[in-house]
Write a protein that holds these residues in place. Structure first.
Motif, mmCIF file in Angstrom:
data_model
loop_
_atom_site.group_PDB
_atom_site.id
_atom_site.type_symbol
_atom_site.label_atom_id
_atom_site.label_comp_id
_atom_site.label_asym_id
_atom_site.label_seq_id
_atom_site.Cartn_x
_atom_site.Cartn_y
_atom_site.Cartn_z
ATOM 1 N N SER A 76 0.839 -1.206 0.000
ATOM 2 C CA SER A 76 0.000 0.000 0.000
ATOM 3 C C SER A 76 0.874 1.256 0.000
ATOM 4 C CB SER A 76 -0.944 -0.005 1.202
ATOM 5 O OG SER A 76 -1.859 1.063 1.106
ATOM 6 N N LYS A 135 -3.052 3.789 -0.942
ATOM 7 C CA LYS A 135 -3.867 4.519 0.028
ATOM 8 C C LYS A 135 -4.991 3.643 0.597
ATOM 9 C CE LYS A 135 -2.710 8.907 -2.162
ATOM 10 N NZ LYS A 135 -1.623 9.367 -1.307
ATOM 11 N N LYS A 136 -4.629 2.409 0.917
ATOM 12 C CA LYS A 136 -5.607 1.505 1.535
ATOM 13 C C LYS A 136 -5.797 1.886 3.003
ATOM 14 C CE LYS A 136 -5.128 -2.891 -0.941
ATOM 15 N NZ LYS A 136 -6.271 -2.724 -1.797
ATOM 16 N N THR A 137 -7.010 1.694 3.502
ATOM 17 C CA THR A 137 -7.261 1.890 4.935
ATOM 18 C C THR A 137 -7.012 0.558 5.631
ATOM 19 O OG1 THR A 137 -8.877 3.608 4.505
ATOM 20 C CG2 THR A 137 -8.991 2.549 6.659
ATOM 21 N N PRO A 169 -7.391 2.282 12.464
ATOM 22 C CA PRO A 169 -7.345 2.308 10.996
ATOM 23 C C PRO A 169 -6.643 3.555 10.464
ATOM 24 C CG PRO A 169 -9.608 2.613 11.800
ATOM 25 C CD PRO A 169 -8.758 2.392 12.994
ATOM 26 N N VAL A 170 -5.750 3.340 9.497
ATOM 27 C CA VAL A 170 -5.030 4.471 8.894
ATOM 28 C C VAL A 170 -4.963 4.284 7.387
ATOM 29 C CG1 VAL A 170 -3.584 4.846 10.938
ATOM 30 C CG2 VAL A 170 -2.732 3.375 9.122
ATOM 31 N N VAL A 171 -4.723 5.379 6.681
ATOM 32 C CA VAL A 171 -4.505 5.306 5.235
ATOM 33 C C VAL A 171 -2.996 5.239 5.000
ATOM 34 C CG1 VAL A 171 -4.764 6.521 3.032
ATOM 35 C CG2 VAL A 171 -6.625 6.569 4.724
ATOM 36 N N LYS A 179 -3.175 9.355 6.860
ATOM 37 C CA LYS A 179 -4.371 9.829 7.566
ATOM 38 C C LYS A 179 -4.741 8.817 8.654
ATOM 39 C CE LYS A 179 -9.123 11.034 6.611
ATOM 40 N NZ LYS A 179 -10.266 10.699 5.805
ATOM 41 N N VAL A 212 -7.878 7.315 10.421
ATOM 42 C CA VAL A 212 -9.314 7.279 10.115
ATOM 43 C C VAL A 212 -10.086 7.158 11.421
ATOM 44 C CG1 VAL A 212 -11.137 6.028 8.873
ATOM 45 C CG2 VAL A 212 -8.832 6.198 7.891
#
Ligand code: APR
Length: 311
Positions: free
Chosen positions: A238, A244-246, A267-269, A277, A279
């Motif tokens: 990723s 940009k997978k969560t 959970p993150v990007v 990011k 989440v």
């Protein structure tokens, strides 16, 4: 071509190398304190790539100079548990190993993204963050993807559906106090509470929380490595492919999820910059209570270790 270094050519490291090579993610360096072990496994994996007509190279080494300018460094070196041990029992021995490795990584790959797999992950990743001096976006722990996969498998098995039909999220620590988000778990959009009894869900959650021990007890020597090895490579992919997978990963929180100054699984990007990011998902009341206990457990263990090492 991207350069991926995997430190620790044991079970998890070697399987991570196989997974990264199979996906043709880049040139892979496998480093171990036992250089011959790393060289032998690297040769075997590279020859397996030749079987499948892939040009990917895996190089084995015991020398950090060969890891210079890596884009990503994955640390799997450390001691795995034995039956009867918890991940927390590995704390001091793995902290010594991790600290020595991180200083070498920083010296040779100052711009890399660092991923920690060594247990207990949430504490080891915080130590890596401190020792490296890297920004928080570039230091990440592998945890929730593996636990989420175990959750998926058990639900799928119970309902006789494919694991890909099941959506899971596991946050918090990677251990008995991890938090499988039952109220967020769905099968093809249907909440599991509509598909399984309360008792069945509770039994599955407990099996997920002890999923690692179940395998340790069966293997008798060492711990799980196929799923952990592949899980970390999902993160690597990723990042390198900027997908940009969560994904649930252990990251440094500064107020998110009401938690400050601590690495916790959320959970993150993941993209080319590392953690792009955090989440924010809304937790049910029960999930929030379980998350709080998980965070308290991580804080106690992590702050205890950092204080001890500061003396
Ligand atoms: N530098 C480099 N390699 C090291 C060092 C070090 N300082 N210390 C240990 N190693 C190597 C060992 O030589 C061994 O090859 O780390 C490898 C660990 O491999 P295994 O014993 O097979 O352990 P594994 O199952 O891969 O687990 C490694 O990942 O999932 C976690 O809990 C697990 O913390 C453990 C880690």
């Amino acid at each position: 071509m991207d350069k991926i270094t995997i430190i620790g050519a044991g079970n998890v490291g070697a399987h991570a190398a196989v997974s990264a090579a199979t996906l043709e993610l880049g040139h892979i360096i496998l480093l171990d304190k036992d250089a011959d072990l790393a060289k032998g496994k690297a040769l075997d994996i590279t020859q397996s790539m030749a079987v499948s007509h892939s040009d990917i190279m895996v190089s084995g080494t015991g020398n950090y100079e060969d890891t210079a300018d890596s884009d990503i460094v994955v640390i799997t070196a450390g001691v795995p548990r034995k039956p009867g041990m918890s991940r927390d029992d590995l704390l001091d021995i793995n902290a010594d190993i991790l600290e020595s490795i991180v200083s070498q990584v920083v010296k040779y790959s100052p711009e890399c993204i660092l991923i920690v797999v060594t247990n207990p992950i949430t504490t080891m990743v915080q130590l890596a963050y401190k020792v490296s001096g890297f920004s928080k976006e570039r230091v990440i722990g592998m945890a929730g993807i593996l636990d989420g996969a175990r959750f998926k498998h058990f639900i799928a098995q119970e309902l006789n559906v494919g694991a890909s039909e099941v959506m899971t999220m596991v946050i918090g620590d990677h251990g008995a106090l991890m938090v499988p988000l039952k109220d967020h778990c769905q099968v093809n959009g249907q909440p599991i509470a509509e598909l399984l009894s309360h008792q069945k869900i509770e039994n599955i959650v407990s099996r997920v929380q002890h999923g690692g021990s179940e395998i340790v007890n069966l293997l008798k020597t060492g711990s799980a490595y196929f799923a952990p090895g592949l899980a970390v490579i999902k993160m690597v992919k990723s990042i390198l492919r900027n997908e940009k997978k969560t994904l649930p990963c252990a990251v440094y929180l500064e107020g998110e999820y009401s938690t400050k100054g601590l690495f916790v699984g959320v959970p993150v990007v993941l993209g080319r910059q590392g953690v792009e990011k955090i989440v924010d998902i809304h937790l049910s009341e029960k999930e929030a209570i379980a998350f709080k206990s998980s965070v308290e457990h991580i804080r106690e263990r992590t702050e205890g270790l950092l204080e001890k090492r500061a003396k």
